[in-house]
Scaffold this motif. Structure first.
Motif, PDB file in Angstrom:
ATOM      1  N   ILE A 134      15.970  22.080  47.801  1.00  0.00           N
ATOM      2  CA  ILE A 134      14.893  21.533  48.620  1.00  0.00           C
ATOM      3  C   ILE A 134      13.674  21.391  47.719  1.00  0.00           C
ATOM      4  N   MET A 135      13.254  20.158  47.537  1.00  0.00           N
ATOM      5  CA  MET A 135      12.117  19.889  46.650  1.00  0.00           C
ATOM      6  C   MET A 135      10.947  19.395  47.497  1.00  0.00           C
ATOM      7  N   THR A 136       9.766  19.916  47.240  1.00  0.00           N
ATOM      8  CA  THR A 136       8.574  19.430  47.943  1.00  0.00           C
ATOM      9  C   THR A 136       7.546  18.957  46.934  1.00  0.00           C
ATOM     10  N   MET A 142      13.882  11.932  43.619  1.00  0.00           N
ATOM     11  CA  MET A 142      15.224  12.081  44.210  1.00  0.00           C
ATOM     12  C   MET A 142      16.277  12.295  43.121  1.00  0.00           C
ATOM     13  N   ASP A 143      16.125  11.591  42.008  1.00  0.00           N
ATOM     14  CA  ASP A 143      17.084  11.730  40.900  1.00  0.00           C
ATOM     15  C   ASP A 143      17.067  13.173  40.373  1.00  0.00           C
ATOM     16  N   ILE A 144      15.851  13.744  40.284  1.00  0.00           N
ATOM     17  CA  ILE A 144      15.748  15.126  39.782  1.00  0.00           C
ATOM     18  C   ILE A 144      16.355  16.112  40.782  1.00  0.00           C
ATOM     19  N   ALA A 145      16.009  15.947  42.061  1.00  0.00           N
ATOM     20  CA  ALA A 145      16.538  16.871  43.083  1.00  0.00           C
ATOM     21  C   ALA A 145      18.064  16.792  43.121  1.00  0.00           C
ATOM     22  N   GLY A 166      -1.592  11.795  50.251  1.00  0.00           N
ATOM     23  CA  GLY A 166      -2.027  13.082  50.802  1.00  0.00           C
ATOM     24  C   GLY A 166      -0.956  13.777  51.627  1.00  0.00           C
ATOM     25  N   ASN A 167       0.128  13.049  51.939  1.00  0.00           N
ATOM     26  CA  ASN A 167       1.224  13.666  52.706  1.00  0.00           C
ATOM     27  C   ASN A 167       2.174  14.409  51.755  1.00  0.00           C
ATOM     28  N   ALA A 168       2.937  15.314  52.322  1.00  0.00           N
ATOM     29  CA  ALA A 168       3.968  16.020  51.544  1.00  0.00           C
ATOM     30  C   ALA A 168       5.264  15.221  51.608  1.00  0.00           C
ATOM     31  N   VAL A 169       6.111  15.372  50.589  1.00  0.00           N
ATOM     32  CA  VAL A 169       7.436  14.745  50.554  1.00  0.00           C
ATOM     33  C   VAL A 169       8.460  15.874  50.451  1.00  0.00           C
ATOM     34  N   HIS A 170       9.421  15.870  51.347  1.00  0.00           N
ATOM     35  CA  HIS A 170      10.483  16.890  51.291  1.00  0.00           C
ATOM     36  C   HIS A 170      11.801  16.198  50.993  1.00  0.00           C
ATOM     37  N   ILE A 171      12.493  16.661  49.968  1.00  0.00           N
ATOM     38  CA  ILE A 171      13.806  16.094  49.611  1.00  0.00           C
ATOM     39  C   ILE A 171      14.836  17.212  49.707  1.00  0.00           C
ATOM     40  N   MET A 188      21.270  12.976  49.989  1.00  0.00           N
ATOM     41  CA  MET A 188      19.871  13.392  50.110  1.00  0.00           C
ATOM     42  C   MET A 188      19.248  12.876  51.388  1.00  0.00           C
ATOM     43  N   LYS A 189      18.401  13.719  51.981  1.00  0.00           N
ATOM     44  CA  LYS A 189      17.574  13.284  53.111  1.00  0.00           C
ATOM     45  C   LYS A 189      16.126  13.471  52.669  1.00  0.00           C
ATOM     46  N   VAL A 190      15.300  12.505  53.007  1.00  0.00           N
ATOM     47  CA  VAL A 190      13.888  12.567  52.589  1.00  0.00           C
ATOM     48  C   VAL A 190      12.969  12.425  53.800  1.00  0.00           C
ATOM     49  N   TRP A 191      11.985  13.318  53.878  1.00  0.00           N
ATOM     50  CA  TRP A 191      10.984  13.248  54.941  1.00  0.00           C
ATOM     51  C   TRP A 191       9.582  13.234  54.330  1.00  0.00           C
ATOM     52  N   GLY A 192       8.651  12.612  55.074  1.00  0.00           N
ATOM     53  CA  GLY A 192       7.231  12.754  54.761  1.00  0.00           C
ATOM     54  C   GLY A 192       6.653  13.730  55.765  1.00  0.00           C
ATOM     55  N   GLU A 193       5.535  14.370  55.400  1.00  0.00           N
ATOM     56  CA  GLU A 193       4.888  15.273  56.364  1.00  0.00           C
ATOM     57  C   GLU A 193       3.374  15.142  56.275  1.00  0.00           C
ATOM     58  N   ASP A 194       2.770  14.810  57.416  1.00  0.00           N
ATOM     59  CA  ASP A 194       1.309  14.810  57.519  1.00  0.00           C
ATOM     60  C   ASP A 194       0.927  16.216  57.968  1.00  0.00           C
ATOM     61  N   LEU A 195       0.434  16.996  57.026  1.00  0.00           N
ATOM     62  CA  LEU A 195       0.192  18.421  57.310  1.00  0.00           C
ATOM     63  C   LEU A 195      -0.962  18.603  58.303  1.00  0.00           C
ATOM     64  N   LYS A 196      -1.952  17.679  58.243  1.00  0.00           N
ATOM     65  CA  LYS A 196      -3.116  17.768  59.128  1.00  0.00           C
ATOM     66  C   LYS A 196      -2.692  17.537  60.580  1.00  0.00           C
ATOM     67  N   LYS A 197      -1.822  16.512  60.757  1.00  0.00           N
ATOM     68  CA  LYS A 197      -1.390  16.177  62.129  1.00  0.00           C
ATOM     69  C   LYS A 197      -0.130  16.929  62.545  1.00  0.00           C
ATOM     70  N   ARG A 198       0.395  17.756  61.651  1.00  0.00           N
ATOM     71  CA  ARG A 198       1.639  18.507  61.907  1.00  0.00           C
ATOM     72  C   ARG A 198       2.764  17.562  62.336  1.00  0.00           C
ATOM     73  N   HIS A 199       2.884  16.457  61.584  1.00  0.00           N
ATOM     74  CA  HIS A 199       3.878  15.430  61.938  1.00  0.00           C
ATOM     75  C   HIS A 199       4.835  15.214  60.762  1.00  0.00           C
TER      76      HIS A 199
END
Ligand SMILES: CC(C)(COP(=O)(O)OP(=O)(O)OC[C@H]1O[C@@H](n2cnc3c(N)ncnc32)[C@H](O)[C@@H]1OP(=O)(O)O)[C@@H](O)C(=O)NCCC(=O)NCCS
Length: 170
Positions: free
Chosen positions: A12-14, A37-40, A70-75, A91-102
């Protein structure tokens, strides 16, 4: 025969999207995401075979949602099946808006890696043992995806792709 479970190769890479990672629209550049993604995926494959690997192929990637500055990326990367010297990594990839908890899905992809020995020649890797139903589904699909890759790469005759052909016949 040595076997490994899919969970043993979990990576899990962030990352954080910084200004230097973006395009003119203020979103994460596709090329930067593919690099992460290639590294993960390479780390996941190396966890499976405990040896150096090279990227043999990257399947089609469709970007469903842009990831914003400014968002986080989770791989999340895991080996779905090992063949002789090659391994497929999902691989599954998500973005995360930490301020909006989304948290939102960005994309999914399959990469293939080949394990190399000290002479840079392909070497055998442990087989993958599935535990869950989802792992078994990915494992079965991996054979058909491999056949598509090898046909497109000119390394397999379409007539030899039995499992892939069966999908269209049934
Ligand atoms: C990938 C590579 C090692 C394959 O070497 P090769 O001489 O074709 O070796 P082989 O034909 O014996 O194939 C070895 C494995 O690679 C797999 N492979 C080869 N081409 C492939 C492709 N296009 N897609 C998926 N797998 C592929 C084969 O199926 C085989 O897997 P298996 O042992 O599990 O059956 C070689 O082509 C290479 O070094 N490529 C460059 C890798 C690289 O630099 N990556 C970074 C990209 S910038």
């Amino acid at each position: 025969m040595v076997t490994k479970k899919s969970t043993e190769s979990l990576i899990i890479m962030t990352e954080l999207v910084l200004p230097n990672d973006t395009n003119v629209f203020g979103n994460l550049m596709g090329g930067r995401l593919m690099y992460w993604m290639d590294i993960a995926a390479a780390l996941s494959a190396q966890r499976h075979c405990n040896a150096p690997v090279v990227t043999a192929s990257v399947d089609n990637i469709s970007f469903e949602n842009p990831i914003k500055l400014g968002n986080a990326v989770h791989i999340e990367a895991k080996v779905t099946r090992a063949f002789t010297s090659s391994m497929e990594v999902h691989m599954k990839v998500w973005g995360e808006d930490l301020k909006k908890r989304h948290k939102y899905k960005s994309n999914e992809a399959y990469y293939t890696f080949v394990s190399l020995d000290d002479n840079n020649k392909p070497q055998a890797v442990p087989a993958l043992e599935t535990v869950t139903e989802e792992e078994q589904k990915l494992y079965e699909g991996a054979l058909r995806r491999r056949q598509i890759r090898l046909i497109l790469g000119g390394k397999m005759k379409p007539d030899d792709a039995k499992e892939l052909k069966a999908l269209f016949m049934s």
